[in-house]
Enzyme design. Structure first.
Site, PDB file in Angstrom:
ATOM      1  N   SER A   1     -43.077  16.095  58.243  1.00 56.01           N
ATOM      2  CA  SER A   1     -43.318  16.343  59.669  1.00 56.01           C
ATOM      3  C   SER A   1     -42.114  17.081  60.225  1.00 56.01           C
ATOM      4  O   SER A   1     -41.033  17.079  59.627  1.00 56.01           O
ATOM      5  CB  SER A   1     -43.496  15.011  60.406  1.00 56.01           C
ATOM      6  OG  SER A   1     -43.454  15.171  61.803  1.00 56.01           O
TER       7      SER A   1
ATOM      8  N   TYR B   1     -40.755   6.219  62.124  1.00 62.44           N
ATOM      9  CA  TYR B   1     -41.453   7.447  61.755  1.00 62.44           C
ATOM     10  C   TYR B   1     -40.453   8.528  61.357  1.00 62.44           C
ATOM     11  O   TYR B   1     -40.614   9.196  60.324  1.00 62.44           O
ATOM     12  CB  TYR B   1     -42.305   7.904  62.939  1.00 62.44           C
ATOM     13  CG  TYR B   1     -43.231   9.058  62.649  1.00 62.44           C
ATOM     14  CD1 TYR B   1     -44.442   8.855  62.004  1.00 62.44           C
ATOM     15  CD2 TYR B   1     -42.906  10.353  63.048  1.00 62.44           C
ATOM     16  CE1 TYR B   1     -45.317   9.908  61.752  1.00 62.44           C
ATOM     17  CE2 TYR B   1     -43.766  11.419  62.794  1.00 62.44           C
ATOM     18  CZ  TYR B   1     -44.957  11.187  62.152  1.00 62.44           C
ATOM     19  OH  TYR B   1     -45.810  12.239  61.904  1.00 62.44           O
TER      20      TYR B   1
END
Length: 270
Positions: free
Chosen positions: A140, A153
């Site tokens: 990401s 995350y």
């Protein structure tokens, strides 16, 4: 002149988190080109929906659990006899700052965002070495930069880049290539839920307004569609990327090139 191995027709492609969003789009892209697609996930219903659309084999498994992942790999090998491409797409949440993340939340975010890729890669490696295959890791933009209040995350996605590099270093000599993709905002069910929450907190009228707000300083001024990420994954998971190993491709509409301290000048029309 073509590239050796560029054609994915007939290749066996295993996609974790294959039931929705980016994973489902990757399955559709490979299936459209004649690959044998396997979608892996913990929920049967979305996997079956993808399987009905694409002809994929749906395998219910927890990619972060060694026994479950091993059983999934055994099922794939018994069905197709080989694995050519593994796409580590499974991921999850971890949306709180460190001071508000308890041990269970921390473990859960790393389990979803990191352990899935580690365990599934390990279990697939013998077959991938035999096939001289590819692993594509979906990290990401959060694997390169830190957003607010997303400790689990962010750390998990950063760690995926380290996993990509160590796999590429250790197994490139066996003919296995490993590369990562770092998407920015992508219009998926998970992002939709985030946008709905953001719209509520920011008093915006709609999900579309929320997407427009979070991409206002992205040069392309929009989120990606899952199919756009799937195109990059297909490139890395084929012979067209035959000399790429350990690379990290950013697919974010140009977000990572923005000089944040100059945004105020943009807003001032300068």
């Amino acid at each position: 002149m073509g590239y050796a191995g560029a054609d994915v027709a007939g290749k066996v492609v295993v996609i974790t988190g294959g039931g929705t969003g980016i994973g489902a789009a990757i399955a559709e892209r490979y299936a459209a080109e004649g690959a044998h697609v396997v979608v892996v996930g913990r929920r049967r219903e979305p996997l079956d929906e993808v399987a009905q659309r694409t002809g994929a084999l749906a395998v219910v498994a927890d990619a972060a659990d060694a026994a479950s992942a091993r059983a999934a790999v055994t099922e794939v090998l018994s069905h197709f006899g080989r694995i050519d491409v593994l796409v580590n797409n499974a991921g999850g949440h971890g949306f709180s700052p460190v001071g508000e993340t308890d041990d269970a939340g921390w473990a859960s975010s790393l389990q979803a965002n990191l352990n899935t890729a580690f365990v599934m890669s390990r279990e697939c490696l013998p077959a991938l070495i035999e096939a001289k295959g590819q692993i594509v890791v979906i990290s990401s933009l959060a694997g390169l930069f830190a957003g607010p209040s997303v400790a689990g995350y962010t750390v998990g996605k950063h760690a995926l880049i380290g996993l990509t590099k160590t796999l590429a270093r250790d197994y490139g000599k066996h003919g296995v290539r490993v590369n990562a993709v770092c998407p920015g905002w992508v219009q998926t069910p998970m992002a939709d839920a985030e946008m709905d929450e953001f719209a509520s907190h920011a008093s915006l009228d709609s999900r579309g307004d929320a997407y427009a707000t979070v991409t206002a300083d992205v040069p392309l001024r929009r989120p990606a569609q899952p199919s756009e990420i799937a195109s990059v994954v297909r490139f890395l998971g084929s012979g067209e990327s035959s000399y790429m190993n350990g690379a990290v491709l950013v697919v974010d509409g140009g977000a990572h090139i923005v000089d944040l301290p100059t945004i105020a000048f943009d807003h001032a029309g300068m």
